[in-house]
Design a protein around this motif. Structure first.
Motif, PDB file in Angstrom:
ATOM      1  N   LEU A 179      62.575  72.272  41.236  1.00  0.00           N
ATOM      2  CA  LEU A 179      63.553  72.012  40.730  1.00  0.00           C
ATOM      3  C   LEU A 179      63.160  70.682  39.930  1.00  0.00           C
ATOM      4  N   GLU A 180      62.588  69.948  40.461  1.00  0.00           N
ATOM      5  CA  GLU A 180      62.168  68.561  39.890  1.00  0.00           C
ATOM      6  C   GLU A 180      61.205  68.686  38.761  1.00  0.00           C
ATOM      7  N   ALA A 181      60.184  69.719  38.888  1.00  0.00           N
ATOM      8  CA  ALA A 181      59.159  70.036  37.937  1.00  0.00           C
ATOM      9  C   ALA A 181      59.756  70.617  36.750  1.00  0.00           C
ATOM     10  N   THR A 182      60.753  71.245  36.927  1.00  0.00           N
ATOM     11  CA  THR A 182      61.405  71.938  35.696  1.00  0.00           C
ATOM     12  C   THR A 182      61.909  71.077  34.827  1.00  0.00           C
ATOM     13  N   LYS A 183      62.198  69.825  35.428  1.00  0.00           N
ATOM     14  CA  LYS A 183      63.178  68.904  34.527  1.00  0.00           C
ATOM     15  C   LYS A 183      62.064  68.468  33.444  1.00  0.00           C
ATOM     16  N   TYR A 184      60.828  68.562  33.717  1.00  0.00           N
ATOM     17  CA  TYR A 184      59.981  67.831  32.722  1.00  0.00           C
ATOM     18  C   TYR A 184      59.156  69.002  32.072  1.00  0.00           C
ATOM     19  N   GLY A 185      59.631  70.303  32.105  1.00  0.00           N
ATOM     20  CA  GLY A 185      58.871  71.387  31.330  1.00  0.00           C
ATOM     21  C   GLY A 185      57.802  72.040  31.946  1.00  0.00           C
ATOM     22  N   ALA A 186      57.663  71.734  33.466  1.00  0.00           N
ATOM     23  CA  ALA A 186      56.423  72.403  33.962  1.00  0.00           C
ATOM     24  C   ALA A 186      56.567  74.133  33.980  1.00  0.00           C
ATOM     25  N   VAL A 187      55.811  74.569  34.109  1.00  0.00           N
ATOM     26  CA  VAL A 187      55.794  76.225  34.083  1.00  0.00           C
ATOM     27  C   VAL A 187      55.463  76.933  35.569  1.00  0.00           C
ATOM     28  N   GLY A 188      55.142  76.061  36.537  1.00  0.00           N
ATOM     29  CA  GLY A 188      55.017  76.481  37.973  1.00  0.00           C
ATOM     30  C   GLY A 188      54.504  75.395  38.720  1.00  0.00           C
ATOM     31  N   VAL A 189      54.633  75.673  39.960  1.00  0.00           N
ATOM     32  CA  VAL A 189      54.484  74.687  41.023  1.00  0.00           C
ATOM     33  C   VAL A 189      53.431  75.198  42.095  1.00  0.00           C
ATOM     34  N   ILE A 190      52.707  74.324  42.532  1.00  0.00           N
ATOM     35  CA  ILE A 190      51.638  74.593  43.686  1.00  0.00           C
ATOM     36  C   ILE A 190      51.935  73.336  44.532  1.00  0.00           C
ATOM     37  N   VAL A 191      52.118  73.653  45.815  1.00  0.00           N
ATOM     38  CA  VAL A 191      52.333  72.748  47.043  1.00  0.00           C
ATOM     39  C   VAL A 191      51.380  72.643  48.254  1.00  0.00           C
ATOM     40  N   ARG A 192      50.982  71.619  48.567  1.00  0.00           N
ATOM     41  CA  ARG A 192      50.032  71.468  49.563  1.00  0.00           C
ATOM     42  C   ARG A 192      50.803  71.962  50.825  1.00  0.00           C
ATOM     43  N   SER A 193      50.116  72.776  51.689  1.00  0.00           N
ATOM     44  CA  SER A 193      50.791  73.307  53.023  1.00  0.00           C
ATOM     45  C   SER A 193      51.089  72.147  53.896  1.00  0.00           C
ATOM     46  N   MET A 194      52.288  72.205  54.662  1.00  0.00           N
ATOM     47  CA  MET A 194      52.778  71.452  55.457  1.00  0.00           C
ATOM     48  C   MET A 194      51.876  71.585  56.744  1.00  0.00           C
ATOM     49  N   ASN A 195      50.812  71.188  56.973  1.00  0.00           N
ATOM     50  CA  ASN A 195      49.758  71.214  58.021  1.00  0.00           C
ATOM     51  C   ASN A 195      48.921  70.078  58.161  1.00  0.00           C
ATOM     52  N   LEU A 196      49.071  69.729  59.641  1.00  0.00           N
ATOM     53  CA  LEU A 196      48.105  68.693  59.740  1.00  0.00           C
ATOM     54  C   LEU A 196      46.563  68.828  59.663  1.00  0.00           C
ATOM     55  N   ARG A 197      46.215  70.259  60.056  1.00  0.00           N
ATOM     56  CA  ARG A 197      44.847  70.633  60.215  1.00  0.00           C
ATOM     57  C   ARG A 197      44.269  71.070  58.933  1.00  0.00           C
ATOM     58  N   MET A 198      43.124  71.110  58.778  1.00  0.00           N
ATOM     59  CA  MET A 198      42.505  71.485  57.551  1.00  0.00           C
ATOM     60  C   MET A 198      41.882  72.948  57.742  1.00  0.00           C
ATOM     61  N   ASP A 199      42.438  73.819  57.112  1.00  0.00           N
ATOM     62  CA  ASP A 199      42.240  75.071  57.261  1.00  0.00           C
ATOM     63  C   ASP A 199      42.498  76.041  55.979  1.00  0.00           C
ATOM     64  N   ASP A 200      42.081  77.336  56.058  1.00  0.00           N
ATOM     65  CA  ASP A 200      42.399  78.140  54.908  1.00  0.00           C
ATOM     66  C   ASP A 200      43.599  78.824  54.845  1.00  0.00           C
ATOM     67  N   LEU A 201      44.652  78.432  55.612  1.00  0.00           N
ATOM     68  CA  LEU A 201      45.734  79.158  55.745  1.00  0.00           C
ATOM     69  C   LEU A 201      47.118  78.494  54.977  1.00  0.00           C
ATOM     70  N   PRO A 202      47.578  79.188  54.115  1.00  0.00           N
ATOM     71  CA  PRO A 202      48.795  78.691  53.386  1.00  0.00           C
ATOM     72  C   PRO A 202      50.043  78.822  54.266  1.00  0.00           C
ATOM     73  N   HIS A 203      50.860  77.851  54.285  1.00  0.00           N
ATOM     74  CA  HIS A 203      52.044  77.867  54.837  1.00  0.00           C
ATOM     75  C   HIS A 203      53.319  78.079  54.115  1.00  0.00           C
ATOM     76  N   THR A 204      54.080  79.047  54.253  1.00  0.00           N
ATOM     77  CA  THR A 204      55.533  79.068  53.227  1.00  0.00           C
ATOM     78  C   THR A 204      56.360  78.334  53.973  1.00  0.00           C
ATOM     79  N   GLY A 205      57.620  78.650  53.259  1.00  0.00           N
ATOM     80  CA  GLY A 205      58.917  77.836  53.726  1.00  0.00           C
ATOM     81  C   GLY A 205      60.069  77.900  52.811  1.00  0.00           C
ATOM     82  N   SER A 206      60.843  77.621  52.934  1.00  0.00           N
ATOM     83  CA  SER A 206      62.080  77.533  51.845  1.00  0.00           C
ATOM     84  C   SER A 206      61.928  76.467  50.921  1.00  0.00           C
ATOM     85  N   MET A 207      62.540  76.921  49.618  1.00  0.00           N
ATOM     86  CA  MET A 207      62.594  76.080  48.491  1.00  0.00           C
ATOM     87  C   MET A 207      63.924  76.428  47.878  1.00  0.00           C
TER      88      MET A 207
END
Length: 467
Positions: A179-207
């Motif tokens: 929602l915020e990125a759209t205000k400035y003309g972004a075409v997509g968003v990538i978000v760091r997973s909400m995870n304290l551990r360093m691993d290869d698993l992406p974590h989903t969640g609502s947006m």
């Protein structure tokens, strides 16, 4: 003066316990640890049904299964409460890579965020701009963001002991990032997973897109913590690298689902309701064992443990298995709306939605008198190593039931491992320890027993004062 009186009141309660209370708690814990049902229920929920995303076949099967199991307990009432829920589907597996130069790519692990739109059919490729927060995004402005993919890379704060506090400190980039990125003309968003551990698993969640028109919505995905670090490092070396991702998720029309409710009717105060609950829906990457299969089966077992321990509740005690906590909270809102419409007096509500790990205690949303009563019960829990009794939040699903006089509570297990699994593909049955799960069910039952016996207003409760 008021504070001194409250302290004296709490001290008076600390000497009010009869041996019966200690014996009852001992019986409850013994029943749970030697004759518990929560682990077996979770085994079926996780391994025979699996993920339970709102509106899915898994969610429908979970409703039928838990209703059937509650009916087997011989409760006074079991019923389904209709609720309309959103239906979002992930589609085929997401795919992404970093392109450092034409033809030279590195695959990375991503997953679409719940509620996101799809990329174009052939995917989306663009340059990347990295930010830590919305203030940095605003400072860059449209001239530096337009046409690019915004990469939110603010990690959970590792030095916070309360990991839910760390989660709360960075989850807005996931929920509001697109929602915020759209205000400035972004075409997509990538978000760091909400995870304290360093691993290869992406974590989903609502947006959310809020009320943004459909044609202005941009795709949003989570990237694993290892790959977030990789992307950040590569951007430092070459700010012209490009990111490609493809996802085919889709939002469909709302569908009919249900909260599952079971009740033991109170013997003295049937119109005073106490509820225990968790949310039946889960995300779709794992099987939702910790989030929130654990809370569901613990809540179910509270009613069973009360019956097995020979306790006849004074007040009506309900288990409520809420639907759609993860991407809408419609089950919790519907239950509260129906309770208000019927004029039901909900004096107490307890939620388990922090995983099936070792219980440490509870947080309470209540007035000072009720909290001091709770503090007076700590000695009863000390033999079970339950020490955490604090004022704070309760749970998302029971929150809408809050009044000035009732008590809302949340079970607080040890949270250090929770976000290793939260919303990821490793939230599976094998990550749950049977004994820890059963300790949680017993701890919830013990608190319900005490609130049912002594009520939520110790000043006016004659039995409490006499004991």
């Amino acid at each position: 003066m008021k504070k001194a009186l409250l302290i004296l009141l709490a001290l008076s309660f600390s000497f009010s316990f009869s041996q019966t209370d200690k014996d009852v708690l001992k019986t409850i814990y013994k029943q749970s640890l030697t004759n518990g049902k929560s682990y077996d229920w979770l085994n079926h929920l996780s391994n025979q049904i699996g993920s339970r995303l709102s509106g899915s076949l898994g969610a429908e099967r979970a409703v039928a299964y838990t209703k059937e199991e509650l009916e087997k307990l011989g409760l006074d009432k079991v019923w389904l409460q209709p609720v309309m829920v959103p239906k979002w589907v992930r589609g085929s597996r997401e795919y992404a890579y970093i392109e450092s130069e034409p033809g030279k790519t590195t695959n990375v692990n991503i997953c679409a965020l719940g509620g996101s739109v799809a990329t174009p059919a052939l995917g989306l490729k663009a340059k990347v701009i990295e930010v830590k927060n919305f203030e940095e995004l605003e400072a860059l402005g449209p001239e530096k963001v337009e046409g690019k993919i915004v990469f939110y890379n603010r990690p959970m704060q590792a030095d916070l002991i309360h990991t839910f506090e760390a989660y709360g400190g960075c989850v807005n980039q996931r929920y509001n990032g697109a929602l915020e990125a759209t205000k400035y003309g972004a075409v997509g968003v990538i978000v760091r997973s909400m995870n304290l551990r360093m691993d290869d698993l992406p974590h989903t969640g609502s947006m959310t897109y809020d009320n943004l028109p459909v044609d202005r919505r941009i795709p949003s995905a989570a990237i694993s913590t290892n790959d977030a670090e990789l992307l950040s490092t590569m951007l430092k070396l070459n700010s012209d690298i490009q990111f490609y991702f493809k996802q085919s998720c889709k939002q469909l029309k709302d569908v009919q689902s249900y909260n599952v409710v079971g009740e033991i009717t109170g013997s003295e105060f049937p119109n005073e309701y106490m509820i225990i609950g968790g949310h039946l829906d889960s995300w779709d990457l794992g099987d939702g064992s910790h989030d929130d299969g654990a809370g569901v089966v613990q809540s179910m077992d509270v009613l069973r443990l009360l019956k097995e321990s020979g306790i006849t509740p004074k007040r009506s005690i309900r288990v409520v298995l809420f639907m759609n906590e993860e991407n809408g909270l419609r089950g919790g809102k519907k239950y509260a709306a129906e309770a208000k419409r019927k004029g039901e007096n909900h004096v107490f509500a307890l939620e388990s939605d922090s995983g099936g790990f070792t219980p440490r205690g509870f947080s309470f949303d209540c007035n000072d008198a009720a909290f001091n009563q709770v503090i007076s019960w700590q000695p009863l829990f000390k033999p079970y190593l339950i020490h955490y009794f604090e004022k704070g939040g309760s749970g998302a699903d029971v929150g809408p039931l809050k009044t000035d006089s009732n008590v809302l509570a949340g079970l607080r297990p040890d949270s250090q491992r929770y976000f290793d699994h939260h919303h990821a593909s490793n939230d599976t049955f094998d990550a749950v320890n049977r004994r820890e799960l059963e300790l949680g069910a017993a701890t919830m039952t013990a608190l319900v027993y005490l609130f049912d016996k002594y009520g939520v207003n110790p000043i006016s409760n004659k039995e409490t004062i006499k004991n």
